[in-house]
Scaffold this motif. Structure first.
Motif, short mmCIF file in Angstrom:
data_model
loop_
_atom_site.label_atom_id
_atom_site.label_comp_id
_atom_site.label_asym_id
_atom_site.label_seq_id
_atom_site.Cartn_x
_atom_site.Cartn_y
_atom_site.Cartn_z
N CYS A 35 0.84 -1.19 0.00
CA CYS A 35 0.00 0.00 0.00
C CYS A 35 0.88 1.24 0.00
O CYS A 35 2.10 1.15 0.12
CB CYS A 35 -0.93 0.01 1.21
N ALA A 36 0.26 2.41 -0.13
CA ALA A 36 1.01 3.66 -0.23
C ALA A 36 1.79 3.93 1.06
O ALA A 36 2.74 4.70 1.06
CB ALA A 36 0.06 4.82 -0.52
N GLU A 70 5.47 1.09 -6.89
CA GLU A 70 4.37 1.95 -7.31
C GLU A 70 3.05 1.47 -6.76
O GLU A 70 2.22 0.93 -7.49
CB GLU A 70 4.31 2.02 -8.85
N PRO A 72 -0.74 1.73 -5.30
CA PRO A 72 -1.86 2.60 -5.72
C PRO A 72 -1.89 3.84 -4.84
O PRO A 72 -1.58 3.79 -3.65
CB PRO A 72 -3.10 1.73 -5.47
N LYS A 73 -2.26 4.94 -5.46
CA LYS A 73 -2.34 6.19 -4.70
C LYS A 73 -3.46 6.12 -3.68
O LYS A 73 -4.50 5.51 -3.94
CB LYS A 73 -2.61 7.35 -5.66
N ALA A 74 -3.23 6.76 -2.56
CA ALA A 74 -4.27 6.81 -1.55
C ALA A 74 -5.40 7.68 -2.06
O ALA A 74 -5.16 8.77 -2.57
CB ALA A 74 -3.72 7.39 -0.25
N ARG A 76 -8.43 10.31 -2.10
CA ARG A 76 -8.65 11.51 -1.30
C ARG A 76 -9.77 11.28 -0.30
O ARG A 76 -10.60 10.41 -0.47
CB ARG A 76 -9.04 12.66 -2.22
#
Ligand SMILES: [Zn+2]
Length: 113
Positions: A35-36, A70, A72-74, A76
Motif C-alpha cells: 500500500c502507499a 508503485e 496505488p495512490k491513496a 482523497r
C-alpha cells in the motif's frame, strides 16, 4: 457400557469463521501487496485462482497493489488520516511523558545529592 463415550473436544480447533482444516488441501500461493504507506500484506490464493490486482491493506485500509515501488495512490478524503493524526498525537503525548519522567528523576537525584 461400551461406546457412548466418544472423545469430546477434539474439534475445538475449528475456527470461529467456520473454516475447515480440510479445505486447505488445495495448493496455495502467497501474493505480496503493497500500500502507499509501505505496508506489505500477503494474502494467499488458490494456485488456480486469479489473483486480484489490488488488495485492501489490512493495516490502514488503503488499496494495495502488486508493485512495491508503485503502490496505488491513496484516495482523497480517506478517513484514515484522522486516525493517523490521532496516532501522532498519542506519540507526542508519550514523548512528553518520557520528558516529564526524566525531569522528575533529575529532581529526585538533586534532592538526594
Ligand atoms: Zn497500509
Amino acid at each position: 457400557m461400551a461406546g457412548g463415550n466418544a472423545i469430546r473436544g477434539t474439534r475445538v480447533g475449528a475456527g470461529p469463521m467456520g473454516e475447515s482444516e480440510r479445505g486447505e488441501s488445495a495448493p496455495r500461493q502467497r501474493v505480496s501487496y503493497w500500500c502507499a504507506n509501505g505496508h506489505e500484506s500477503r494474502p494467499s490464493f488458490a494456485l488456480d485462482a486469479e489473483k486480484p490486482e489490488s488488495w485492501d491493506c489490512p493495516r490502514c485500509g488503503l488499496p494495495a497493489g502488486l508493485d512495491e515501488k508503485e503502490p496505488p495512490k491513496a484516495p482523497r478524503n480517506e478517513p484514515y488520516k484522522t486516525h493517523l493524526a490521532y496516532v501522532k498525537e498519542r506519540r507526542s503525548d508519550a514523548d512528553g511523558e518520557a520528558i516529564l519522567a526524566e525531569a522528575l528523576a533529575k529532581l529526585r537525584a538533586k534532592r538526594e545529592g
